[in-house]
Design a protein around this motif. Structure first.
Motif, PDB file in Angstrom:
ATOM      1  N   VAL A 172      35.050   2.461  60.963  1.00  0.00           N
ATOM      2  CA  VAL A 172      35.327   2.132  59.569  1.00  0.00           C
ATOM      3  C   VAL A 172      36.632   1.349  59.534  1.00  0.00           C
ATOM      4  CG1 VAL A 172      35.799   3.039  57.261  1.00  0.00           C
ATOM      5  CG2 VAL A 172      34.143   4.206  58.741  1.00  0.00           C
ATOM      6  N   ASP A 173      36.572   0.122  59.039  1.00  0.00           N
ATOM      7  CA  ASP A 173      37.752  -0.728  58.896  1.00  0.00           C
ATOM      8  C   ASP A 173      38.210  -0.636  57.443  1.00  0.00           C
ATOM      9  OD1 ASP A 173      39.693  -2.678  58.742  1.00  0.00           O
ATOM     10  OD2 ASP A 173      38.366  -4.329  59.309  1.00  0.00           O
ATOM     11  N   THR A 174      39.382  -0.073  57.230  1.00  0.00           N
ATOM     12  CA  THR A 174      39.883   0.124  55.866  1.00  0.00           C
ATOM     13  C   THR A 174      40.661  -1.083  55.352  1.00  0.00           C
ATOM     14  OG1 THR A 174      41.961   1.138  56.562  1.00  0.00           O
ATOM     15  CG2 THR A 174      40.057   2.607  56.298  1.00  0.00           C
ATOM     16  N   GLY A 175      40.707  -2.138  56.138  1.00  0.00           N
ATOM     17  CA  GLY A 175      41.469  -3.321  55.766  1.00  0.00           C
ATOM     18  C   GLY A 175      40.984  -4.007  54.507  1.00  0.00           C
ATOM     19  N   THR A 176      39.727  -3.805  54.155  1.00  0.00           N
ATOM     20  CA  THR A 176      39.186  -4.434  52.945  1.00  0.00           C
ATOM     21  C   THR A 176      39.001  -3.441  51.791  1.00  0.00           C
ATOM     22  OG1 THR A 176      36.931  -4.113  53.744  1.00  0.00           O
ATOM     23  CG2 THR A 176      37.983  -6.219  54.272  1.00  0.00           C
ATOM     24  N   PHE A 177      39.426  -2.198  51.995  1.00  0.00           N
ATOM     25  CA  PHE A 177      39.296  -1.207  50.926  1.00  0.00           C
ATOM     26  C   PHE A 177      40.203  -1.606  49.750  1.00  0.00           C
ATOM     27  CE2 PHE A 177      37.882   2.930  53.277  1.00  0.00           C
ATOM     28  CZ  PHE A 177      36.775   2.274  53.770  1.00  0.00           C
ATOM     29  N   PRO A 178      39.661  -1.648  48.548  1.00  0.00           N
ATOM     30  CA  PRO A 178      40.488  -1.990  47.392  1.00  0.00           C
ATOM     31  C   PRO A 178      41.426  -0.844  47.031  1.00  0.00           C
ATOM     32  CG  PRO A 178      38.282  -1.421  46.697  1.00  0.00           C
ATOM     33  CD  PRO A 178      38.263  -1.409  48.193  1.00  0.00           C
ATOM     34  N   VAL A 179      42.526  -1.183  46.376  1.00  0.00           N
ATOM     35  CA  VAL A 179      43.497  -0.184  45.949  1.00  0.00           C
ATOM     36  C   VAL A 179      43.515  -0.115  44.426  1.00  0.00           C
ATOM     37  CG1 VAL A 179      44.872  -0.468  48.020  1.00  0.00           C
ATOM     38  CG2 VAL A 179      45.421  -1.815  45.999  1.00  0.00           C
ATOM     39  N   LYS A 180      44.105   0.964  43.930  1.00  0.00           N
ATOM     40  CA  LYS A 180      44.150   1.177  42.478  1.00  0.00           C
ATOM     41  C   LYS A 180      45.493   1.812  42.121  1.00  0.00           C
ATOM     42  CE  LYS A 180      41.323   2.929  38.775  1.00  0.00           C
ATOM     43  NZ  LYS A 180      40.073   3.483  38.354  1.00  0.00           N
ATOM     44  N   GLU A 181      46.033   1.415  41.017  1.00  0.00           N
ATOM     45  CA  GLU A 181      47.290   2.001  40.547  1.00  0.00           C
ATOM     46  C   GLU A 181      47.001   3.318  39.845  1.00  0.00           C
ATOM     47  OE1 GLU A 181      50.222   0.732  41.412  1.00  0.00           O
ATOM     48  OE2 GLU A 181      49.082  -0.808  42.456  1.00  0.00           O
ATOM     49  N   ALA A 182      47.895   4.270  39.999  1.00  0.00           N
ATOM     50  CA  ALA A 182      47.722   5.598  39.381  1.00  0.00           C
ATOM     51  C   ALA A 182      47.867   5.521  37.888  1.00  0.00           C
ATOM     52  CB  ALA A 182      48.744   6.580  39.952  1.00  0.00           C
TER      53      ALA A 182
END
Length: 182
Positions: A172-182
């Motif tokens: 699993v490559d997490t390099g493309t996982f999107p992020v979200k602000e809290a």
């Protein structure tokens, strides 16, 4: 079958839940809206599993998994055993090799406490939490009676190997996982 499992089956059969994930956790009905970040992360995880050659019929999202004497769960992504037995629209925890959850709100107790204990207690070999708020994936391995014996935290941007009890593995490559602000 518990009353909560019966409720789960009724909800599953009658309620239109598009865009929501419904689970019964710790005696409570939890209905969580799906964010785009969760959806995209789920797609990335499923893609990694498929690239390893694991058949599409062993990979399900938000499908009920039955646990004896407890309410069912519906992991965001489930990797099932080769001979998983389907019971209508559900599977059993015996066939669950790996479960992935994508956190829907910061510090979600359901993902970080309840499911860690439950999945470990029932011998789910690998449990992964992808957290777009902290930008960390937490990999749990070596299930035991109270959770997991090993916990590894990996920041988004890194890759990690998932090893299934069948001997199969995938990265699993997490390099493309999107992020979200809290």
């Amino acid at each position: 079958m518990t009353v909560l499992d019966e409720l789960w089956r009724e909800i599953d059969a009658t309620v239109k839940t598009e865009g929501f994930k419904i689970e019964i956790l710790d005696g409570k009905v939890v209905m969580t809206p799906q964010s785009p970040e969760q959806d995209w992360t789920i797609d990335e995880i499923k893609s990694a599993v498929r690239k390893a050659g694991i058949a599409f019929n062993r990979l399900v999202s938000k499908v009920a998994i039955d646990f004896p004497d407890e309410t069912s769960s519906a992991p965001d992504v489930s990797v099932l055993d080769k001979d998983a037995h389907r019971n209508q629209n559900r599977f059993t925890c015996i066939d669950l090799l790996a479960a992935f959850e994508v956190v829907s709100r910061p510090g979600d107790r359901n993902d970080y406490v309840i499911k860690v204990e439950k999945y470990g207690r029932y011998g789910v070999g690998v449990y992964v939490i992808a957290d777009p708020f902290t930008r960390v994936c937490t990999l749990f391995e070596k299930p035991n009676g109270s959770g997991y014996g090993e916990r590894t935290e990996l920041p988004y941007g890194e890759s990690f190997m998932v090893r299934l009890a069948t001997g199969e593995s995938f990265t699993v490559d997490t390099g493309t996982f999107p992020v979200k602000e809290a």
